[in-house]
Design a protein around this motif. Sequence first.
Motif, PDB file in Angstrom:
ATOM      1  N   MET A 130      39.414  39.998  26.822  1.00  0.00           N
ATOM      2  CA  MET A 130      39.806  40.089  28.231  1.00  0.00           C
ATOM      3  C   MET A 130      39.223  41.350  28.872  1.00  0.00           C
ATOM      4  SD  MET A 130      43.629  40.053  29.907  1.00  0.00           S
ATOM      5  CE  MET A 130      44.071  41.621  29.152  1.00  0.00           C
ATOM      6  N   LEU A 131      39.271  42.484  28.163  1.00  0.00           N
ATOM      7  CA  LEU A 131      38.747  43.736  28.698  1.00  0.00           C
ATOM      8  C   LEU A 131      37.236  43.666  28.883  1.00  0.00           C
ATOM      9  CD1 LEU A 131      39.083  46.703  29.528  1.00  0.00           C
ATOM     10  CD2 LEU A 131      38.843  47.311  27.096  1.00  0.00           C
ATOM     11  N   LEU A 132      36.527  43.170  27.880  1.00  0.00           N
ATOM     12  CA  LEU A 132      35.061  43.095  27.964  1.00  0.00           C
ATOM     13  C   LEU A 132      34.628  42.119  29.059  1.00  0.00           C
ATOM     14  CD1 LEU A 132      34.238  43.140  24.151  1.00  0.00           C
ATOM     15  CD2 LEU A 132      33.643  44.920  25.799  1.00  0.00           C
ATOM     16  N   GLN A 133      35.335  40.998  29.174  1.00  0.00           N
ATOM     17  CA  GLN A 133      35.011  40.033  30.234  1.00  0.00           C
ATOM     18  C   GLN A 133      35.293  40.617  31.610  1.00  0.00           C
ATOM     19  OE1 GLN A 133      37.299  36.613  29.099  1.00  0.00           O
ATOM     20  NE2 GLN A 133      35.831  35.922  27.561  1.00  0.00           N
ATOM     21  N   TRP A 134      36.434  41.322  31.710  1.00  0.00           N
ATOM     22  CA  TRP A 134      36.745  41.943  32.992  1.00  0.00           C
ATOM     23  C   TRP A 134      35.672  42.965  33.359  1.00  0.00           C
ATOM     24  CZ3 TRP A 134      37.222  47.083  34.169  1.00  0.00           C
ATOM     25  CH2 TRP A 134      37.574  47.370  35.503  1.00  0.00           C
ATOM     26  N   TYR A 135      35.253  43.794  32.426  1.00  0.00           N
ATOM     27  CA  TYR A 135      34.271  44.842  32.716  1.00  0.00           C
ATOM     28  C   TYR A 135      32.927  44.237  33.137  1.00  0.00           C
ATOM     29  CZ  TYR A 135      31.652  49.212  32.186  1.00  0.00           C
ATOM     30  OH  TYR A 135      30.858  50.324  32.412  1.00  0.00           O
ATOM     31  N   GLN A 136      32.542  43.145  32.477  1.00  0.00           N
ATOM     32  CA  GLN A 136      31.307  42.460  32.858  1.00  0.00           C
ATOM     33  C   GLN A 136      31.429  41.899  34.280  1.00  0.00           C
ATOM     34  OE1 GLN A 136      28.677  42.619  30.892  1.00  0.00           O
ATOM     35  NE2 GLN A 136      27.381  41.555  32.357  1.00  0.00           N
ATOM     36  N   HIS A 137      32.577  41.308  34.569  1.00  0.00           N
ATOM     37  CA  HIS A 137      32.822  40.758  35.910  1.00  0.00           C
ATOM     38  C   HIS A 137      32.865  41.880  36.952  1.00  0.00           C
ATOM     39  CE1 HIS A 137      34.515  38.194  39.041  1.00  0.00           C
ATOM     40  NE2 HIS A 137      35.459  39.097  39.223  1.00  0.00           N
ATOM     41  N   PHE A 138      33.476  42.992  36.607  1.00  0.00           N
ATOM     42  CA  PHE A 138      33.554  44.161  37.487  1.00  0.00           C
ATOM     43  C   PHE A 138      32.159  44.612  37.920  1.00  0.00           C
ATOM     44  CE2 PHE A 138      33.392  48.890  37.561  1.00  0.00           C
ATOM     45  CZ  PHE A 138      34.228  49.156  38.633  1.00  0.00           C
ATOM     46  N   LYS A 139      31.254  44.724  36.969  1.00  0.00           N
ATOM     47  CA  LYS A 139      29.891  45.164  37.282  1.00  0.00           C
ATOM     48  C   LYS A 139      29.125  44.122  38.088  1.00  0.00           C
ATOM     49  CE  LYS A 139      29.091  46.137  32.917  1.00  0.00           C
ATOM     50  NZ  LYS A 139      28.407  46.575  31.675  1.00  0.00           N
ATOM     51  N   ALA A 140      29.328  42.853  37.740  1.00  0.00           N
ATOM     52  CA  ALA A 140      28.650  41.776  38.482  1.00  0.00           C
ATOM     53  C   ALA A 140      29.133  41.717  39.930  1.00  0.00           C
ATOM     54  CB  ALA A 140      28.879  40.436  37.785  1.00  0.00           C
ATOM     55  N   GLU A 141      30.435  41.889  40.131  1.00  0.00           N
ATOM     56  CA  GLU A 141      30.991  41.887  41.486  1.00  0.00           C
ATOM     57  C   GLU A 141      30.452  43.058  42.299  1.00  0.00           C
ATOM     58  OE1 GLU A 141      33.594  40.010  43.319  1.00  0.00           O
ATOM     59  OE2 GLU A 141      32.646  38.555  42.001  1.00  0.00           O
ATOM     60  N   LEU A 142      30.365  44.225  41.670  1.00  0.00           N
ATOM     61  CA  LEU A 142      29.828  45.393  42.377  1.00  0.00           C
ATOM     62  C   LEU A 142      28.378  45.176  42.780  1.00  0.00           C
ATOM     63  CD1 LEU A 142      31.287  48.412  40.366  1.00  0.00           C
ATOM     64  CD2 LEU A 142      31.750  47.840  42.744  1.00  0.00           C
ATOM     65  N   LYS A 143      27.608  44.565  41.888  1.00  0.00           N
ATOM     66  CA  LYS A 143      26.199  44.306  42.196  1.00  0.00           C
ATOM     67  C   LYS A 143      26.060  43.403  43.417  1.00  0.00           C
ATOM     68  CE  LYS A 143      23.864  41.625  39.374  1.00  0.00           C
ATOM     69  NZ  LYS A 143      23.047  41.167  38.215  1.00  0.00           N
ATOM     70  N   MET A 144      26.843  42.314  43.446  1.00  0.00           N
ATOM     71  CA  MET A 144      26.754  41.390  44.565  1.00  0.00           C
ATOM     72  C   MET A 144      27.300  42.015  45.848  1.00  0.00           C
ATOM     73  SD  MET A 144      25.090  38.972  43.400  1.00  0.00           S
ATOM     74  CE  MET A 144      25.098  38.153  44.994  1.00  0.00           C
ATOM     75  N   LYS A 145      28.384  42.773  45.739  1.00  0.00           N
ATOM     76  CA  LYS A 145      28.961  43.423  46.916  1.00  0.00           C
ATOM     77  C   LYS A 145      27.974  44.432  47.500  1.00  0.00           C
ATOM     78  CE  LYS A 145      32.841  46.307  48.440  1.00  0.00           C
ATOM     79  NZ  LYS A 145      34.081  47.008  48.051  1.00  0.00           N
ATOM     80  N   PHE A 146      27.375  45.232  46.637  1.00  0.00           N
ATOM     81  CA  PHE A 146      26.394  46.233  47.056  1.00  0.00           C
ATOM     82  C   PHE A 146      25.230  45.563  47.781  1.00  0.00           C
ATOM     83  CE2 PHE A 146      22.634  48.886  46.147  1.00  0.00           C
ATOM     84  CZ  PHE A 146      23.074  50.138  46.567  1.00  0.00           C
TER      85      PHE A 146
END
Length: 438
Positions: free
Chosen positions: A414-430
Amino acid sequence: MRLTRKRLCSFLIALYCLFSLYAAYHVFFGRRRQAPAGSPRGLRKGAVAPARERRGREQFTLESEEWNPWEGDEKNEQQYRFKTSLQVLNKSTKGKTDLSVQIWGKAAIGLYLWEHIFEGLLDPSDVTAQWREGKSIVGRTQYSFITGPAVIPGYFSVDVNNVVLILNGREKAKIFYATQWLLYAQNLVQIQKLQHLAVVLLGNEHCNNEWINPFLKRNGGFVELLFIIYDSPWINDVDVFQWPLGVATYRNFPVVEASWSMLHDERPYLCNFLGTIYENSSRQALMNILKKDGNDKLCWVSAREHWQPQETNESLKNYQDALLQSDLTLCPVGVNTECYRIYEACSYGSIPVVEDVMTAGSCGNTSVHHSAPLQLLKSMGAPFIFIKNWKELPAVLEKEKTIILQEKIERRKMLLQWYQHFKAELKMKFSNILESSF
């Protein structure tokens, strides 16, 4: 003589009859025997030859096609539809041109953006190289990234209209250096070599960043967008956005790939803390609590009295091993609540236990969020353990001792998936923010 001729004629007639029978046999019976292997009727019954299966789906389709007298018309119709769809696509994308953005990485946090969030590569891979560059495409935007000591104002060609400048404004010496870059960019805007500029800023840990205010467009400057680290009160999600601190790339913390053992192996340590202990700080209180209950013997603890800006190969390996071999990573506050340790623990699937208190300074109470700290992480659902006082830690560790391995495995996933999603979301938001503004 007549007898001889008679026999010859009979022989020729018999030979002709045999030949006629042979030809008739092949005409009427030979094709029928071949038909089941290639006829569509046989295919509909499920009789597929093994040789066709080996030749693959494309060859199978070609061999099994039935002759169609309207085949030519159908092909013409398909070509017409294809051309029509292309015309529709061209009309829908007419006027939409790809955006090109160059990122000038003049602070170590730029490597976190490029290598960890954008998952971009750099050439050369040598971290000591004078000039490093890379390219990546996100959405409709093509990014190029340059970094290294050789990236100096006025000493490289500027052939782009849109730039993201990554700067360090944490202390006085860094602010002077960052200001020189902003003045250089300002000149490029004035002579119309640049059209748009955004800044990613490693802000002051007390959120005292007034020095950059005059450069912001809303104050008459030219910086259209500001992505700032720490819980600055300026954050409004309009032209000022919060950006994560990330891992300590200046200490060569790597991009970590998850492995089977990282997820499934039993970890020998309950928790870890490797760091500097400041006098009269919560870190000192943390150490006292660990020793008091004897939990320091169950955790990987290595304390030092003075902060060290650089890691040796040995100290970096020890730190990474501690993260990999611990179920929890203790994250006490420093000058600011947000620290590299939080993101580094996420990289190894070690749950951050975060001291959730606001530090001294001007951080917090933004126009978007009124309860700091770590609003970016909290708003994205970080699966951490937040505590207000280290006196809560013994109860956390006691509960940890009762958790079975399978539950820990699921928690790591759950933590690793969340962290991957966190970075992907930041990339798209940016990227979406840049596309909308630029």
